[in-house]
Design a protein around this motif. Structure first.
Motif, PDB file in Angstrom:
ATOM      1  N   LEU A  41       0.830  -1.201   0.000  1.00 10.28           N
ATOM      2  CA  LEU A  41       0.000   0.000   0.000  1.00 10.28           C
ATOM      3  C   LEU A  41       0.865   1.251   0.000  1.00 10.28           C
ATOM      4  O   LEU A  41       0.495   2.271  -0.583  1.00 10.28           O
ATOM      5  N   VAL A  42       1.998   1.179   0.685  1.00  9.32           N
ATOM      6  CA  VAL A  42       2.983   2.257   0.732  1.00  9.32           C
ATOM      7  C   VAL A  42       4.353   1.591   0.672  1.00  9.32           C
ATOM      8  O   VAL A  42       4.600   0.629   1.402  1.00  9.32           O
ATOM      9  N   GLY A  43       5.244   2.074  -0.176  1.00  8.14           N
ATOM     10  CA  GLY A  43       6.590   1.526  -0.270  1.00  8.14           C
ATOM     11  C   GLY A  43       6.647   0.273  -1.119  1.00  8.14           C
ATOM     12  O   GLY A  43       5.671  -0.121  -1.759  1.00  8.14           O
ATOM     13  N   GLY A  44       7.831  -0.362  -1.076  1.00  4.30           N
ATOM     14  CA  GLY A  44       8.053  -1.527  -1.918  1.00  4.30           C
ATOM     15  C   GLY A  44       8.796  -2.653  -1.232  1.00  4.30           C
ATOM     16  O   GLY A  44       9.479  -3.431  -1.876  1.00  4.30           O
ATOM     17  N   GLY A  45       8.713  -2.738   0.087  1.00  5.82           N
ATOM     18  CA  GLY A  45       9.338  -3.830   0.812  1.00  5.82           C
ATOM     19  C   GLY A  45      10.429  -3.393   1.772  1.00  5.82           C
ATOM     20  O   GLY A  45      10.931  -4.190   2.546  1.00  5.82           O
ATOM     21  N   GLU A  46      10.768  -2.110   1.750  1.00  6.11           N
ATOM     22  CA  GLU A  46      11.779  -1.586   2.670  1.00  6.11           C
ATOM     23  C   GLU A  46      11.117  -1.151   3.973  1.00  6.11           C
ATOM     24  O   GLU A  46       9.902  -1.169   4.086  1.00  6.11           O
ATOM     25  N   ALA A  47      11.933  -0.753   4.955  1.00  9.84           N
ATOM     26  CA  ALA A  47      11.382  -0.242   6.220  1.00  9.84           C
ATOM     27  C   ALA A  47      10.453   0.928   5.908  1.00  9.84           C
ATOM     28  O   ALA A  47      10.742   1.748   5.046  1.00  9.84           O
ATOM     29  N   LEU A  72      11.593  -2.715  10.341  1.00 10.19           N
ATOM     30  CA  LEU A  72      13.004  -2.972  10.083  1.00 10.19           C
ATOM     31  C   LEU A  72      13.112  -4.028   9.005  1.00 10.19           C
ATOM     32  O   LEU A  72      12.447  -5.064   9.077  1.00 10.19           O
ATOM     33  N   VAL A  73      13.931  -3.767   8.014  1.00  7.54           N
ATOM     34  CA  VAL A  73      14.277  -4.752   6.992  1.00  7.54           C
ATOM     35  C   VAL A  73      15.785  -4.614   6.816  1.00  7.54           C
ATOM     36  O   VAL A  73      16.255  -3.641   6.229  1.00  7.54           O
ATOM     37  N   ASP A  74      16.539  -5.565   7.376  1.00  8.67           N
ATOM     38  CA  ASP A  74      17.992  -5.432   7.410  1.00  8.67           C
ATOM     39  C   ASP A  74      18.662  -6.648   6.776  1.00  8.67           C
ATOM     40  O   ASP A  74      18.613  -7.752   7.340  1.00  8.67           O
ATOM     41  N   THR A  79      17.112  -9.714   9.154  1.00  7.49           N
ATOM     42  CA  THR A  79      16.052  -9.510  10.140  1.00  7.49           C
ATOM     43  C   THR A  79      14.959  -8.624   9.561  1.00  7.49           C
ATOM     44  O   THR A  79      15.237  -7.641   8.886  1.00  7.49           O
ATOM     45  N   ILE A  80      13.725  -9.000   9.846  1.00  9.22           N
ATOM     46  CA  ILE A  80      12.575  -8.171   9.501  1.00  9.22           C
ATOM     47  C   ILE A  80      11.714  -8.034  10.755  1.00  9.22           C
ATOM     48  O   ILE A  80      11.535  -8.995  11.491  1.00  9.22           O
ATOM     49  N   ARG A  81      11.259  -6.815  11.015  1.00 11.98           N
ATOM     50  CA  ARG A  81      10.357  -6.559  12.139  1.00 11.98           C
ATOM     51  C   ARG A  81       9.148  -5.821  11.586  1.00 11.98           C
ATOM     52  O   ARG A  81       9.287  -4.876  10.807  1.00 11.98           O
ATOM     53  N   TYR A  82       7.973  -6.253  12.002  1.00 10.82           N
ATOM     54  CA  TYR A  82       6.734  -5.652  11.514  1.00 10.82           C
ATOM     55  C   TYR A  82       5.764  -5.432  12.659  1.00 10.82           C
ATOM     56  O   TYR A  82       5.808  -6.119  13.671  1.00 10.82           O
ATOM     57  N   THR A  83       4.904  -4.440  12.479  1.00 10.56           N
ATOM     58  CA  THR A  83       3.851  -4.136  13.443  1.00 10.56           C
ATOM     59  C   THR A  83       2.513  -4.339  12.762  1.00 10.56           C
ATOM     60  O   THR A  83       2.303  -3.867  11.637  1.00 10.56           O
ATOM     61  N   MET A  84       1.620  -5.050  13.415  1.00 16.80           N
ATOM     62  CA  MET A  84       0.265  -5.221  12.902  1.00 16.80           C
ATOM     63  C   MET A  84      -0.478  -3.913  13.127  1.00 16.80           C
ATOM     64  O   MET A  84      -0.480  -3.379  14.243  1.00 16.80           O
ATOM     65  N   LEU A  85      -1.092  -3.398  12.080  1.00 15.70           N
ATOM     66  CA  LEU A  85      -1.825  -2.135  12.176  1.00 15.70           C
ATOM     67  C   LEU A  85      -3.268  -2.383  12.580  1.00 15.70           C
ATOM     68  O   LEU A  85      -3.793  -3.491  12.443  1.00 15.70           O
TER      69      LEU A  85
END
Length: 153
Positions: A41-47, A72-74, A79-85
């Motif tokens: 919806l916003v961005g392309g896979g980066e933080a 975080l996408v490192d 490592t990937i960190r995501y927050t459920m909206l």
């Protein structure tokens, strides 16, 4: 706050598993029984990216939607960190939900790895905490896809 954690050993390198998981849109083709669709919806896979995942529930054709912000996408630490909206099909279950996935190489066997999935959440009402260990089969399906892809080359 609940903290749930699962570790899964894979017979593929951490980098292979990371690259596959990092490209969330490819996952719908690899594990269509779990991930029906991925839309950025916003961005392309980066933080900072906000993505909408269409997920199939176990044994059902019903699709539910998880809306996530990638915090975080490192590539260096895999490592990937995501927050459920809040505005998704899971927002009535948790007031706080942060997932972190880390891909670790096995130093003695570089062609093998461990993925660690940790979820921090605050369940609402009688909602059960998520069970990342229940998704071991997802990682094994991704592993199988990567092994088969390796043999096709």
């Amino acid at each position: 706050m609940e903290v749930c954690r699962a570790e899964v050993g894979l017979d593929v390198s951490a980098w292979e598993a990371w690259q596959t998981f990092r490209d969330a849109k490819s996952l719908a083709g690899i594990i269509p029984g779990v991930i029906q669709s991925v839309e950025y919806l916003v961005g392309g896979g980066e933080a900072g990216t906000i993505r909408l995942l269409g997920l199939k529930q176990d044994g059902s054709s019903k699709v539910v939607f998880a809306k996530e912000r990638l915090e975080l996408v490192d590539d260096a630490s895999m490592t990937i960190r995501y927050t459920m909206l809040e505005d998704c099909d899971f927002s009535h279950l948790y007031s706080h939900y942060v997932g972190t996935l880390r891909f670790h190489p096995i130093q003695s066997e570089p062609s093998k790895s461990v993925v660690v999935w940790e979820i921090e959440c605050v369940p609402l009402g009688s909602a059960p905490p998520p069970r990342p260990a229940a998704y071991v089969r997802i990682w094994k399906e991704i592993e199988q896809h990567l092994v088969e892809k390796r043999h096709v080359k």
